[in-house]
Design a protein around this motif. Structure first.
Motif, short mmCIF file in Angstrom:
data_model
loop_
_atom_site.label_atom_id
_atom_site.label_comp_id
_atom_site.label_asym_id
_atom_site.label_seq_id
_atom_site.Cartn_x
_atom_site.Cartn_y
_atom_site.Cartn_z
N HIS A 1 -32.26 -8.01 9.38
CA HIS A 1 -32.97 -7.78 10.65
C HIS A 1 -32.37 -6.58 11.40
O HIS A 1 -33.10 -5.75 11.94
CB HIS A 1 -32.91 -9.03 11.53
N GLY B 1 -37.31 -16.98 14.88
CA GLY B 1 -37.52 -18.42 14.92
C GLY B 1 -36.23 -19.20 14.72
O GLY B 1 -36.11 -20.33 15.16
N GLY B 2 -35.27 -18.58 14.03
CA GLY B 2 -34.02 -19.27 13.75
C GLY B 2 -32.84 -18.74 14.56
O GLY B 2 -31.78 -19.36 14.59
N PHE C 1 -40.85 -20.71 21.59
CA PHE C 1 -42.26 -20.31 21.57
C PHE C 1 -43.07 -21.29 20.74
O PHE C 1 -44.15 -21.73 21.13
CB PHE C 1 -42.41 -18.90 20.96
N ASP C 2 -42.54 -21.65 19.55
CA ASP C 2 -43.29 -22.53 18.65
C ASP C 2 -43.45 -23.94 19.26
O ASP C 2 -44.52 -24.55 19.16
CB ASP C 2 -42.58 -22.62 17.29
N GLY D 1 -46.19 -20.14 17.09
CA GLY D 1 -46.49 -20.16 18.51
C GLY D 1 -46.43 -18.82 19.21
O GLY D 1 -47.14 -18.60 20.20
N GLN E 1 -48.60 -15.31 23.25
CA GLN E 1 -48.85 -13.95 23.77
C GLN E 1 -50.34 -13.74 24.07
O GLN E 1 -50.71 -13.22 25.13
CB GLN E 1 -48.38 -12.90 22.76
N GLY F 1 -36.28 -8.95 14.74
CA GLY F 1 -36.63 -10.36 14.48
C GLY F 1 -38.05 -10.61 14.94
O GLY F 1 -38.65 -9.82 15.68
N GLY F 2 -38.59 -11.75 14.53
CA GLY F 2 -40.01 -12.05 14.74
C GLY F 2 -40.48 -11.91 16.18
O GLY F 2 -41.58 -11.42 16.43
N ALA G 1 -41.93 -8.76 17.90
CA ALA G 1 -43.36 -8.40 17.79
C ALA G 1 -44.09 -8.65 19.11
O ALA G 1 -45.23 -8.22 19.27
CB ALA G 1 -44.00 -9.20 16.66
N ALA H 1 -40.63 -6.51 11.90
CA ALA H 1 -39.97 -7.42 12.85
C ALA H 1 -39.91 -8.83 12.27
O ALA H 1 -38.87 -9.48 12.28
CB ALA H 1 -40.72 -7.44 14.18
N THR H 2 -41.03 -9.32 11.74
CA THR H 2 -41.01 -10.64 11.11
C THR H 2 -40.38 -10.48 9.71
O THR H 2 -40.18 -9.36 9.24
CB THR H 2 -42.43 -11.23 11.00
N ASP H 3 -40.07 -11.61 9.08
CA ASP H 3 -39.31 -11.55 7.84
C ASP H 3 -40.02 -10.70 6.79
O ASP H 3 -41.22 -10.86 6.54
CB ASP H 3 -39.09 -12.97 7.29
O1 KG4 Z 1 -38.06 -13.32 12.02
P1 KG4 Z 1 -39.11 -14.35 11.77
O2 KG4 Z 1 -40.33 -13.93 11.02
O3 KG4 Z 1 -38.53 -15.59 11.02
C1 KG4 Z 1 -37.27 -16.10 11.27
O4 KG4 Z 1 -36.28 -15.60 10.66
O5 KG4 Z 1 -37.21 -17.00 12.12
O6 KG4 Z 1 -39.52 -14.94 13.20
C2 KG4 Z 1 -40.55 -15.91 13.35
C3 KG4 Z 1 -40.63 -16.26 14.81
C4 KG4 Z 1 -41.56 -17.46 15.09
O7 KG4 Z 1 -40.87 -18.37 15.92
C5 KG4 Z 1 -42.74 -16.82 15.84
O8 KG4 Z 1 -43.34 -17.70 16.78
C6 KG4 Z 1 -42.08 -15.63 16.51
O9 KG4 Z 1 -41.15 -15.15 15.57
N1 KG4 Z 1 -43.05 -14.58 16.85
C7 KG4 Z 1 -43.34 -14.22 18.11
C8 KG4 Z 1 -44.39 -13.26 18.03
N2 KG4 Z 1 -44.67 -13.06 16.70
C9 KG4 Z 1 -43.84 -13.88 15.99
N3 KG4 Z 1 -42.85 -14.64 19.29
C10 KG4 Z 1 -43.37 -14.10 20.41
N4 KG4 Z 1 -44.37 -13.19 20.41
C11 KG4 Z 1 -44.92 -12.75 19.26
N5 KG4 Z 1 -45.90 -11.85 19.27
#
Ligand code: KG4
Ligand code: ZN
Length: 358
Positions: free
Chosen positions: A121, A148-149, A177-178, A190, A195, A297-298, A301, A325-327
């Motif tokens: 990340h 998320g983690g 958020f979730d 979530g 958003q 990280g997620g 985004a 940003a996401t995995d």
């Molecule tokens: O980095 P990631 O893909 O996986 C982990 O390593 O956790 O992050 C996933 C997290 C989820 O909790 C998701 O709800 C959050 O990122 N996420 C967001 C948005 N897009 C994804 N949170 C807030 N706003 C967003 N637009």
């Protein structure tokens, strides 16, 4: 800052619910970054089911790799090194990707670098698909890892040299958020759903912020409970602050909330999270003398979060592009590349990036 090279890295990421393989040139230029998401498979359970995740990685990994190589226009023999996530993450899911990468490495005689997912990340802000604009974030960099983690503040002095400055004491921001999304009847994941809903708010509900003064740590569990109480009160047609007790009578909150109430709770929740994340990160950057801030990280985004950072920060802000940003495996390839070519030490996967100062 690092030896310029055309070396190709094959990245493999299977730590959670995305099967991803990428081809990255020189640790920065993304030639392909294929992400096979399992979100639909887990959505009905409201979160990731580990057994389903492992099985799906096994099913997807060969095809995802073939597509990544094809999109990049290269073959396995062109790859100089392989980088795969070793941890932290779901044990069974990690095994699938890492053993696949180990098999390739043995068969091809290509070096394998085991990458810490968080170090991946951190490196997402070095990535680009445009050879004319490869980012060059200055160091030291104060990174907010928010997923998320994880919710962690890390001072990155160099590739491989990290100091944990602050962390969440309970839920990760993405997890909050979730969970709040679930309470108000929005789908998993979530973050994006909140958003979208928040953009329709007319009167955002005022929810608390946990400042934890004197530390750069975070806490989101109180905010989550406050959102639950506001949602409960609004589902009964009362004002958002009507409920203060801890035990709530049985009520299908989501079914009773109007779309406008959902939007107002979503906006209030999102604003609390953004306020705390931005304020504490910028304070930490000032106190550590960082040259720039990164948001990875997620949750990076999240558009209002990115905008707030850009408008408030006195120093440059590097936010991962949404697809990084996401995995994803491109960030794992970048981390593996920088670890290999700068002589940095790979961070142990089961450990924190660095011991806490506390
Ligand atoms: O980095 P990631 O893909 O996986 C982990 O390593 O956790 O992050 C996933 C997290 C989820 O909790 C998701 O709800 C959050 O990122 N996420 C967001 C948005 N897009 C994804 N949170 C807030 N706003 C967003 N637009
Ligand atoms: Zn992640």
């Amino acid at each position: 800052m690092h030896p310029p090279t055309d070396e190709l890295t094959l990245g493999v990421e299977t730590s959670c619910d995305e099967t991803s393989v990428a081809v990255v040139r020189g640790g920065q230029l993304v030639l392909s970054n294929v992400v096979s998401s399992q979100i639909a498979l887990h959505a009905e359970f409201g979160g990731v089911v580990p057994e389903i995740a492992s099985r799906q990685h096994v099913r997807a990994i060969n095809d995802v790799t073939a597509i990544a190589l094809k999109e990049a226009g290269v073959s396995l023999n062109d790859v100089a090194s392989i980088a795969a996530t070793r941890g932290p993450g779901l044990a069974g899911a990690l095994l699938v990707g890492f053993n696949f990468a180990r098999g390739l490495s043995l068969a091809l005689g290509t070096p394998l670098v085991g990458v810490n997912h968080l170090e991946g990340h951190l490196h997402s802000v070095w990535l680009s698909t445009d050879p004319a604009s490869l980012p060059d974030p200055p160091l030291p960099l104060l990174a907010l890892i928010v997923s998320g983690g994880h919710t962690e503040l890390v001072l990155m002095r160099d590739h491989g040299d990290y100091e944990l400055v602050g962390r969440t004491l309970d839920d990760a921001a993405g997890e909050a958020f979730d969970k709040v999304a679930r309470i108000i009847g929005l789908p998993y994941p979530g973050g994006p759903a909140i958003q979208r809903a928040a953009a329709e708010a007319t009167e955002p509900v005022r929810l608390p912020r946990a400042w934890l003064p004197g530390t750069f740590d975070f806490s989101f569990s109180g905010l989550k409970t406050a959102a639950l109480h506001a949602a409960f009160a609004m589902a009964r047609g009362e004002s958002a602050d009507a409920i203060r007790g801890t035990s709530l009578p049985k009520l299908d909150i989501a079914a009773e909330l109007s779309p406008q109430a959902v939007a107002n709770i979503a906006a209030g929740f999102q604003e609390s999270v953004i306020d705390v994340l931005v304020t504490k990160t910028l304070n930490a950057a000032a106190s550590t003398g960082a040259a720039a801030v990164s948001v990875v990280g997620g949750v990076a985004a999240n558009r209002p979060l990115r905008e707030r950072f850009q408008s408030k920060s006195p120093i440059p802000v590097f936010v991962s592009a949404p697809q990084f940003a996401t995995d994803n495996a491109a960030m794992i390839a970048a981390a593996g590349y920088f670890v290999r070519t700068t002589g940095a030490t790979a961070i142990e996967p089961g450990l924190q990036l660095a011991p806490s100062r506390a």
